[in-house]
Design an enzyme around this catalytic site. Structure first.
Site, PDB file in Angstrom:
ATOM      1  N   LYS A 277       0.822  -1.217   0.000  1.00  0.00           N
ATOM      2  CA  LYS A 277       0.000   0.000   0.000  1.00  0.00           C
ATOM      3  C   LYS A 277       0.855   1.266   0.000  1.00  0.00           C
ATOM      4  CE  LYS A 277      -2.110  -0.985   3.891  1.00  0.00           C
ATOM      5  NZ  LYS A 277      -1.586  -2.300   4.311  1.00  0.00           N
TER       6      LYS A 277
ATOM      7  N   ARG B  63      -9.337   0.938   9.333  1.00  0.00           N
ATOM      8  CA  ARG B  63      -8.876  -0.414   9.664  1.00  0.00           C
ATOM      9  C   ARG B  63      -9.877  -1.171  10.527  1.00  0.00           C
ATOM     10  NH1 ARG B  63      -3.064   0.312   9.012  1.00  0.00           N
ATOM     11  NH2 ARG B  63      -1.864  -1.503   9.586  1.00  0.00           N
TER      12      ARG B  63
ATOM     13  N   ARG C  44      11.612  -6.248   4.132  1.00  0.00           N
ATOM     14  CA  ARG C  44      11.482  -4.816   4.426  1.00  0.00           C
ATOM     15  C   ARG C  44      12.173  -4.451   5.737  1.00  0.00           C
ATOM     16  NH1 ARG C  44       5.547  -2.146   4.691  1.00  0.00           N
ATOM     17  NH2 ARG C  44       5.572  -2.732   6.866  1.00  0.00           N
TER      18      ARG C  44
ATOM     19  N   ARG D  58      11.908  -0.753  10.974  1.00  0.00           N
ATOM     20  CA  ARG D  58      10.685  -0.750  11.779  1.00  0.00           C
ATOM     21  C   ARG D  58      10.684  -1.913  12.756  1.00  0.00           C
ATOM     22  NH1 ARG D  58       5.470   0.144   8.051  1.00  0.00           N
ATOM     23  NH2 ARG D  58       4.586  -1.049   9.771  1.00  0.00           N
TER      24      ARG D  58
ATOM     25  N   ARG E 104       0.298  -9.119  13.201  1.00  0.00           N
ATOM     26  CA  ARG E 104      -0.338  -8.058  12.405  1.00  0.00           C
ATOM     27  C   ARG E 104      -1.251  -8.652  11.328  1.00  0.00           C
ATOM     28  NH1 ARG E 104       4.950  -5.644  11.000  1.00  0.00           N
ATOM     29  NH2 ARG E 104       3.964  -4.399   9.375  1.00  0.00           N
TER      30      ARG E 104
HETATM   31  P1  ADP Z   1       1.359  -2.168   8.031  1.00  0.00           P
HETATM   32  O1  ADP Z   1       0.176  -2.042   7.128  1.00  0.00           O
HETATM   33  O2  ADP Z   1       2.591  -2.606   7.355  1.00  0.00           O
HETATM   34  O3  ADP Z   1       1.089  -2.985   9.280  1.00  0.00           O
HETATM   35  P2  ADP Z   1       1.073   0.636   8.862  1.00  0.00           P
HETATM   36  O4  ADP Z   1       2.193   1.586   8.688  1.00  0.00           O
HETATM   37  O5  ADP Z   1      -0.151   0.852   8.059  1.00  0.00           O
HETATM   38  O6  ADP Z   1       1.765  -0.759   8.561  1.00  0.00           O
HETATM   39  O7  ADP Z   1       0.647   0.552  10.388  1.00  0.00           O
HETATM   40  C1  ADP Z   1       1.575   0.288  11.414  1.00  0.00           C
HETATM   41  C2  ADP Z   1       0.865   0.189  12.765  1.00  0.00           C
HETATM   42  O8  ADP Z   1       0.216   1.448  13.069  1.00  0.00           O
HETATM   43  C3  ADP Z   1      -0.273  -0.829  12.835  1.00  0.00           C
HETATM   44  O9  ADP Z   1       0.182  -2.139  13.151  1.00  0.00           O
HETATM   45  C4  ADP Z   1      -1.142  -0.216  13.958  1.00  0.00           C
HETATM   46  O10 ADP Z   1      -0.598  -0.504  15.224  1.00  0.00           O
HETATM   47  C5  ADP Z   1      -1.020   1.274  13.738  1.00  0.00           C
HETATM   48  N1  ADP Z   1      -2.122   1.806  12.884  1.00  0.00           N
HETATM   49  C6  ADP Z   1      -1.968   2.383  11.663  1.00  0.00           C
HETATM   50  N2  ADP Z   1      -3.155   2.752  11.148  1.00  0.00           N
HETATM   51  C7  ADP Z   1      -4.099   2.390  12.070  1.00  0.00           C
HETATM   52  C8  ADP Z   1      -5.520   2.478  12.108  1.00  0.00           C
HETATM   53  N3  ADP Z   1      -6.232   3.009  11.103  1.00  0.00           N
HETATM   54  N4  ADP Z   1      -6.157   1.993  13.215  1.00  0.00           N
HETATM   55  C9  ADP Z   1      -5.472   1.461  14.218  1.00  0.00           C
HETATM   56  N5  ADP Z   1      -4.132   1.333  14.245  1.00  0.00           N
HETATM   57  C10 ADP Z   1      -3.436   1.778  13.176  1.00  0.00           C
END
Ligand code: ADP
Length: 192
Positions: free
Chosen positions: A14, A89, A128, A134, A146
């Site tokens: 994404k 999410r 990654r 990260r 996750r």
């Molecule tokens: P990825 O999709 O690779 O897990 P993101 O950068 O989208 O990585 O998100 C990293 C972390 O940030 C998630 O595991 C969560 O803890 C938090 N997070 C991001 N966006 C949201 C959201 N919309 N609602 C709740 N937690 C979120």
């Protein structure tokens, strides 16, 4: 204003694709994950509050994320388009997002979902980890958590948009540019 939700499990690509789309179409790219990681880096009260949750691969609260999005929307009324990456999410986030957009006479135009099988996700996230630094990419247990959180809490968000006829699945396997081409077709298919 065009509002695109770019959807898919962790590691689906994404972030990479959202950056390319925003460059091509002049849309803003809003990654809630990036915004939260920036808060953590700056050690803001919000960052301190969520650091452990993120490290475990759990979701932060809907309230917190909705606050971030509301502030973003308030401050970017002149945007020609937005790509939301990693948001919404949960179904509650999707519902509240609609309420917020409606206040401005706006709505979500399309949810484009990148389809990628689990084992490919784990492989990509482990790779990654070597470049992203990260914490949540470094540990396979956290990666799997996750993906589990995605299945338990996030995958249903696709149904929410499918019910509104806004769900467009895209094959997320292949070369970056090949996938990008499929996404561009999905974006340009809007309003036709
Ligand atoms: P990825 O999709 O690779 O897990 P993101 O950068 O989208 O990585 O998100 C990293 C972390 O940030 C998630 O595991 C969560 O803890 C938090 N997070 C991001 N966006 C949201 C959201 N919309 N609602 C709740 N937690 C979120």
């Amino acid at each position: 204003m065009m509002n695109i939700v770019l959807f898919g499990p962790p590691g689906a690509g994404k972030g990479t694709q959202a950056a390319k789309l925003s460059e091509k179409y002049g849309f803003n790219h809003i990654s809630t994950g990036e915004i939260i990681r920036d808060e953590i880096r700056r050690e803001t009260p919000l960052g301190v509050q969520v650091k452990e949750i993120i490290a475990k691969g759990q979701l932060v609260s809907d309230e917190l994320v909705l606050g971030i999005i509301e502030e973003y929307l308030n401050n970017h009324r002149d945007s020609i388009g937005n790509i939301f990456d990693g948001f919404p999410r949960t179904t509650r986030q999707a519902e509240e997002f609609d309420v917020m957009l409606k206040k401005y006479g706006d709505d979500v135009d399309v949810m484009i979902a990148l389809d990628v099988p689990d084992e490919e996700l784990v492989t990509r996230l482990r790779l990654r980890a070597e470049v992203s630094g990260r914490a949540d990419d470094a540990d396979e247990k956290v990666i799997r958590n996750r993906i589990d959180v995605y299945k338990a809490q996030t995958a249903v968000v696709a149904d929410y948009y499918a019910e509104q006829g806004k769900y467009v699945p895209v094959n997320g396997l292949g070369a970056i540019d090949e996938i990008f081409g499929r996404l561009c077709d999905a974006v340009e298919g809007q309003g036709q």
